[in-house]
Enzyme design. Structure first.
Site, short mmCIF file in Angstrom:
data_model
loop_
_atom_site.label_atom_id
_atom_site.label_comp_id
_atom_site.label_asym_id
_atom_site.label_seq_id
_atom_site.Cartn_x
_atom_site.Cartn_y
_atom_site.Cartn_z
N LYS A 47 0.80 -1.22 0.00
CA LYS A 47 0.00 0.00 0.00
C LYS A 47 0.83 1.28 0.00
O LYS A 47 0.31 2.35 -0.22
CB LYS A 47 -0.97 0.00 1.18
CG LYS A 47 -1.94 -1.16 1.18
CD LYS A 47 -2.78 -1.30 -0.07
CE LYS A 47 -3.69 -0.12 -0.31
NZ LYS A 47 -4.85 -0.49 -1.14
C1 LIG Z 1 -2.39 -6.95 3.46
C2 LIG Z 1 -3.04 -6.48 2.21
N1 LIG Z 1 -3.07 -7.31 1.16
C3 LIG Z 1 -3.68 -6.94 0.01
C4 LIG Z 1 -4.28 -5.71 -0.14
C5 LIG Z 1 -5.03 -5.40 -1.41
O1 LIG Z 1 -4.48 -4.41 -2.20
P1 LIG Z 1 -5.39 -3.52 -3.11
O2 LIG Z 1 -6.05 -2.49 -2.24
O3 LIG Z 1 -4.46 -2.91 -4.10
O4 LIG Z 1 -6.43 -4.37 -3.78
C6 LIG Z 1 -4.25 -4.83 0.94
C7 LIG Z 1 -4.91 -3.53 0.85
O5 LIG Z 1 -5.11 -2.81 1.82
C8 LIG Z 1 -3.61 -5.22 2.14
O6 LIG Z 1 -3.57 -4.39 3.21
#
Ligand SMILES: Cc1ncc(COP(=O)(O)O)c(C=O)c1O
Length: 337
Positions: A47
């Site tokens: 993020k």
């Molecule tokens: C630990 C974790 N994995 C995956 C994601 C997913 O990413 P995206 O928001 O780009 O879909 C997030 C998003 O906050 C996250 O905190």
């Protein structure tokens, strides 16, 4: 190994993360599975890219002026990314979160210098939901912008310009498939759109946790959730602005149990300590590798995202009592019996 040249500013530490071949998953799938080490960003998650992209975009549009403020409704990694980037650029950060979130998350955000506003948890349709509260607070605060990570496409642009290009270059243009789960969808849509610009034939797959509605949406056009998941940061119930027009070719649904199995194996066999969304992504990458092989792709190469560090989940995923209370398997080495 070629050493990277010095980076000019701390913000240049965001992105350009290493890519690693994952031995166990590659053996399991019978093809090459690669993980993008997003836990190596300064805020220890994928993020940071969205945080930097959103803030730089607001500056470029003249919305965020020196001494301004960034407001977001988030309990997790995005808040951490925003707080670090805002510190580096001299902005204030205000994070609105539901008051049922873990103590660790509140402590972390406060430790980074963010101002925390907590609200009682409520449904999204309630105007007091933390996301709506954060939007109102941004409107009321002098010099503030609302980051709006779900619908602000500066989020996915960071992945089109960064993550996708990096994957393409790191794999010398030989990549057959990419998959990851969606929270905002910025990573999935951005990497998907970016990779398709390089080669339309690359297969882009959604890996959905239980409790999210996107698997059904891409499989049969209906936004419908089944089951539940304890994975943080992923699991979406609507088509966010970032997911609009995402080039999804196929989809998989992965249980928490399967994701946890890969979190455990990656830690014990490969020395990587990761969060649950990474384990779910790796299980999805194995499913995609197998599908590509079954479809006749010779020696497929698949990439996914290792989203954040497991150190962020010591009181949950790595805590036997917490796992047992959720009816999830406790890692062998943490069992006391
Ligand atoms: C630990 C974790 N994995 C995956 C994601 C997913 O990413 P995206 O928001 O780009 O879909 C997030 C998003 O906050 C996250 O905190």
């Amino acid at each position: 190994m070629k050493l990277l040249p010095p980076r000019e500013t701390t913000l240049d530490l965001i992105g350009n993360t290493p890519l690693v071949k994952l031995e166990g998953p590659s053996r399991e799938a019978g093809c090459e599975i690669y993980g993008k080490c997003e836990f190596m960003n300064p805020g220890a998650s994928v993020k940071d890219r969205a945080a930097l992209g959103i803030i730089r975009d607001a500056e470029a549009r003249g919305e965020l002026q020196p001494g301004g403020c960034v407001v977001e409704g988030t309990a997790g990694n995005t808040g951490i990314g925003i707080a670090l980037v805002a510190n580096a650029l001299g902005y204030r950060t205000i994070i609105v979160m539901p008051d049922n979130q873990s103590r660790e998350k509140m402590d972390t955000l406060r430790a980074l210098g963010a101002e925390l506003v907590t609200v009682p948890p409520t449904k999204f349709s309630d105007c007091n939901h933390f996301v709506h509260t954060s939007r109102r607070l941004a409107e009321e605060t002098e010099g503030a912008i609302w980051a709006n990570q779900f619908d602000n496409t500066a989020n996915r642009k960071a992945h089109i310009d960064g993550t996708a290009r990096e994957l393409w270059e790191q794999l010398d243009g030989r990549i057959d498939g990419f998959t990851c789960a969606a929270g905002t969808g910025g990573t999935l849509a951005g990497v998907g759109l970016g990779l398709k610009e390089f080669d339309e034939a690359i297969t882009i797959a959604l890996t959905d946790p239980h409790g999210a509605a996107l698997y059904n949406y891409f499989a049969n056009g209906e936004l419908q959730a089944e089951g539940s998941s304890v994975a943080e940061g992923i699991g979406q119930g609507r088509i966010t602005g970032n997911l609009e027009g995402a080039p999804i070719d196929t989809q998989f649904r992965i249980s928490d149990g399967e994701g946890l199995k890969w979190v455990a194996r990656l830690l014990r066999e490969e020395g990587l300590c990761l969060g649950l969304s990474s384990g779910i992504n790796v299980a999805g990458a194995i499913a995609l590798g197998r599908k590509l092989k079954a479809d006749g792709v010779a020696e497929p190469r698949v990439a996914t995202i290792l989203c954040d560090t497991g150190f962020r989940y010591l009181s949950t995923l790595y805590n036997p009592e917490w796992l047992a209370a959720k009816d999830l398997p406790v890692f062998d080495w943490l069992r006391e019996d």
